[in-house]
Design an enzyme around this catalytic site. Structure first.
Site, short mmCIF file in Angstrom:
data_model
loop_
_atom_site.label_atom_id
_atom_site.label_comp_id
_atom_site.label_asym_id
_atom_site.label_seq_id
_atom_site.Cartn_x
_atom_site.Cartn_y
_atom_site.Cartn_z
N PRO A 122 -16.95 -61.85 -26.18
CA PRO A 122 -17.47 -60.53 -26.14
C PRO A 122 -18.18 -60.09 -27.43
CG PRO A 122 -15.06 -60.68 -26.42
CD PRO A 122 -15.36 -62.04 -25.99
N LEU B 247 -22.84 -61.68 -33.08
CA LEU B 247 -23.96 -60.76 -32.42
C LEU B 247 -24.94 -60.47 -33.63
CD1 LEU B 247 -21.82 -58.02 -30.59
CD2 LEU B 247 -23.09 -60.01 -29.61
N TYR C 226 -5.96 -74.54 -24.70
CA TYR C 226 -6.07 -74.01 -26.45
C TYR C 226 -5.02 -74.65 -27.10
CZ TYR C 226 -9.03 -70.35 -24.22
OH TYR C 226 -9.65 -69.58 -23.43
N GLY D 247 -20.01 -62.41 -29.21
CA GLY D 247 -21.09 -63.63 -29.32
C GLY D 247 -20.44 -64.85 -29.57
N GLY D 248 -19.18 -65.19 -29.77
CA GLY D 248 -18.69 -66.22 -30.03
C GLY D 248 -18.84 -66.76 -31.35
#
Length: 332
Positions: free
Chosen positions: A256, A263, A110, A258-259
């Site tokens: 979690p 969502l 990262y 939806g990236g």
């Protein structure tokens, strides 16, 4: 749907995300303060109020609050380089801990490196009981680019470098970021086992794996966690979650909420409004409800969004309401 759309005010008068947040944070302040004093003497799954299993023990001996924080988005665009506002990134990490987070997930890729460096700058010396989970075995040739490197010598070097950047003597949870198809899994995990035997790793986890791969890995080393993509509308790895539930293994869903896509789905958005929360809060609350081994690690570069995410732990619905929402999500 964009991020700003999730946070738009509902013209029909339904409670907005910020209004819900204020109420939730106010009601949870006492709980968060008390939890910090008692969490580390807790059993594997501790019920703090009816039906709320808020704590999980990784490897049976490492207690964490189940709603954690993912540190990938602290970095620059494309998960590359330094963020445009470093001071803001430091504020986000510190605020996460203030809100009760004691599981922070990062990786050497990262940035690369910058996420780990920012965590150390923000929090070192670390508060007692903070678990920093990091990963190795995936490299960054450039922005939004990923490549596997599971060679034993590379993984050993990665562990040493993460220890240095994080200012740790031992990493509580070190995860193989991806299985390298060019390197036998046993060789990669054998290197991590050596680092574990040397006292530089406490527990080992895997990412993006099937139940069969976890079983194979366990012939080499104990595996305490799995990190696969999973959310209310993307359940490709349902079989791995089921396996983790059976084995008592922690399941850390990445993306979690939806990236980058978020969502989406009109039915879910309507259900969220009907319950006075946002669709993202509903998605996080669903994950916590879905399984006691679930350890969501939503990430953000915004303090306001972090606070909204953390308020999801206070969403309480009946079993019938969850069943209805689950049925809606299945058709989204």
């Amino acid at each position: 749907m964009g991020d700003k759309d999730f946070r738009a005010k509902d013209e029909a008068g339904v409670i907005t995300r910020r209004a819900f947040l204020c109420a939730a944070l106010a009601s949870s302040a006492t709980l968060l303060a008390g939890r910090a004093a008692t969490i580390f003497g807790a059993s594997s799954l501790v019920t703090t109020d009816a039906g709320d299993n808020s704590i999980f023990r990784l490897g049976g001996d490492l207690p964490v609050n189940r709603l954690g924080f993912g540190a990938m988005r602290l970095t620059g665009e494309g998960i590359w380089g330094w963020p445009p506002d470093r001071e803001n990134a430091l504020k986000v990490v510190r605020r996460a801990v203030e809100l009760g987070v004691n599981l922070i997930d990062t990786a050497d890729a990262y940035g690369p490196e910058t996420s780990e460096l920012l965590i150390a700058q923000a929090l070192y010396p670390y508060p007692k009981g903070l678990v920093i989970a990091t990963k190795g075995g995936q490299t960054r040739p450039g922005p939004d680019q990923w490549a596997q490197d599971g060679r034993p010598e590379s993984l050993k070097r990665a562990v040493e470098n993460s220890l240095r950047r994080l200012k740790l003597e031992r990493i509580d949870l070190y995860q193989l970021h991806r299985i390298d198809p060019k390197v036998p899994m046993e060789e990669s995990l054998g290197a991590l086992k050596e680092m574990q035997s040397a006292g530089k790793i406490r527990h080992i986890g895997l990412s993006e794996v099937s139940p069969e791969q976890v079983e194979r890995a366990r012939k080499t080393v104990s595996i305490v966690s799995v990190q696969n993509r999973y959310n209310i509308t993307d359940r490709k790895w349902e079989n791995t979650l089921t396996y983790c539930e059976k084995e008592g293994t922690g399941f850390m869903p990445w993306a979690p909420i939806g990236g980058n896509r978020g969502l989406t789905g009109g039915a879910l958005e309507k259900a969220a409004k009907d319950h006075g929360v946002s669709v993202i809060q509903l998605g996080l609350a669903w994950l916590l409800h879905r399984s006691p081994v679930m350890l969501p690690i939503p990430g953000t570069s915004s303090v306001a969004h972090l606070e909204e995410n953390m308020a999801a732990a206070k969403v309480k619905l009946s079993a019938e309401e969850w069943e209805a929402i689950d049925a809606l999500a299945a058709h989204t």
